[in-house]
Write an enzyme that holds these catalytic residues in place. Structure first.
Site, PDB file in Angstrom:
ATOM      1  N   GLY A 140      22.455 -14.180  35.662  1.00  0.00           N
ATOM      2  CA  GLY A 140      22.379 -14.753  34.333  1.00  0.00           C
ATOM      3  C   GLY A 140      21.691 -13.887  33.304  1.00  0.00           C
ATOM      4  O   GLY A 140      21.527 -14.312  32.158  1.00  0.00           O
ATOM      5  N   SER A 141      21.291 -12.669  33.664  1.00  0.00           N
ATOM      6  CA  SER A 141      20.595 -11.808  32.707  1.00  0.00           C
ATOM      7  C   SER A 141      21.566 -11.292  31.649  1.00  0.00           C
ATOM      8  O   SER A 141      22.790 -11.289  31.847  1.00  0.00           O
ATOM      9  CB  SER A 141      19.920 -10.638  33.423  1.00  0.00           C
ATOM     10  OG  SER A 141      20.883  -9.836  34.074  1.00  0.00           O
ATOM     11  N   SER A 156      13.909  -0.178  39.673  1.00  0.00           N
ATOM     12  CA  SER A 156      15.121   0.622  39.811  1.00  0.00           C
ATOM     13  C   SER A 156      16.337  -0.298  39.879  1.00  0.00           C
ATOM     14  O   SER A 156      16.270  -1.473  39.517  1.00  0.00           O
ATOM     15  CB  SER A 156      15.010   1.511  41.053  1.00  0.00           C
ATOM     16  OG  SER A 156      16.118   2.380  41.148  1.00  0.00           O
ATOM     17  N   ALA A 184       9.524  -1.140  33.396  1.00  0.00           N
ATOM     18  CA  ALA A 184      10.826  -1.805  33.427  1.00  0.00           C
ATOM     19  C   ALA A 184      11.736  -1.356  32.300  1.00  0.00           C
ATOM     20  O   ALA A 184      12.855  -1.855  32.165  1.00  0.00           O
ATOM     21  CB  ALA A 184      10.625  -3.326  33.339  1.00  0.00           C
ATOM     22  N   LYS A 230      22.406   0.692  41.496  1.00  0.00           N
ATOM     23  CA  LYS A 230      23.287   1.770  41.036  1.00  0.00           C
ATOM     24  C   LYS A 230      22.688   3.150  41.264  1.00  0.00           C
ATOM     25  O   LYS A 230      23.375   4.163  41.122  1.00  0.00           O
ATOM     26  CB  LYS A 230      23.629   1.566  39.562  1.00  0.00           C
ATOM     27  CG  LYS A 230      24.415   0.295  39.278  1.00  0.00           C
ATOM     28  CD  LYS A 230      24.690   0.126  37.798  1.00  0.00           C
ATOM     29  CE  LYS A 230      25.476  -1.154  37.536  1.00  0.00           C
ATOM     30  NZ  LYS A 230      24.713  -2.370  37.875  1.00  0.00           N
TER      31      LYS A 230
END
Length: 221
Positions: free
Chosen positions: A150-151, A104, A61, A107
């Site tokens: 909300g990240s 991924s 990640a 984008k």
């Protein structure tokens, strides 16, 4: 669990949040960088081998994800998102890992910026890694989803911070964003770990919204 990140605070949060699960499953947490091949090799092969433990699952990640930062620092973006992905793949091949899921982004689909382009390259590296796994019981897969609601750095906390200025900057009111909750993203990764045959890019069907629809309730006054 092997955590690849430069952010010590997030590594600590992950470890703290999963402490109970770690006790039940016997999971060990280790932190490293994915840019330097030597570091990756020593961590996977050396530290885990010395503890007589192998790594079964890797969830990749780590990435430089901010679009403007990637455009301004292309060398670092490519080192982390592309060369770092290659280092993760090579380490997994040599360490006896069984399942690998790389995260991924939407984008990466027909990318128009460097961040998206590097993640597309990363996706292709992980998919192609299945061609060189030989007889190993090893499967590489990719999960591609949208913005996590909300990240950090996403539109909702950004608009909430901007309220104090009285202005919410919107480039184009017609812009849309694919949206997924954190739990939905986690569930998707776990599903891919269980069901992936290797070589697939999993894209969940998730809702989208117009940026202007989020801006209205966030607007000052």
């Amino acid at each position: 669990m092997f955590n690849l990140t430069r952010k010590g605070l997030w590594a600590h949060k992950i470890r703290f949040a999963l402490t109970g699960l770690a006790v039940i499953l016997g999971v060990a947490f280790m932190t490293g960088t994915m840019i330097l091949t030597d570091t990756m090799g020593k961590t996977f092969d050396g530290l885990f081998a010395s503890a007589n433990e192998g790594i079964d699952v890797v969830i990749h990640a780590a990435a430089l994800k901010q679009v403007p930062a990637a455009e301004y620092n292309p060398f670092e973006c490519i080192k982390t998102n592309v060369l770092g992905a290659q280092n993760v793949i090579e380490a997994c091949l040599s360490a006896g890992v069984q399942r690998v899921v790389a995260l991924s982004t939407d984008k990466a689909a027909a990318p128009v910026n460097l961040y998206g382009a590097t993640k597309l390259c990363s996706d292709k590296l992980f998919i192609a890694a299945n061609n060189i796994r030989g007889a190993r019981d090893l499967r590489f897969s990719v999960v591609r989803y949208g913005n996590v609601m909300g990240s950090r750095g996403s539109i909702v906390p950004f608009f909430l911070r901007q309220r104090a200025t009285g202005v919410l900057p919107i480039t184009d009111a017609r812009m849309t964003r694919f949206n997924i909750s954190l739990q939905e993203g986690v569930d998707m990764v776990l599903w891919a770990l269980e069901h992936a045959a290797g070589g697939g890019v999993f894209v969940p069907k998730i809702p989208s919204y117009r940026v202007s629809a989020v801006a209205r309730p966030s607007a000052p006054g």
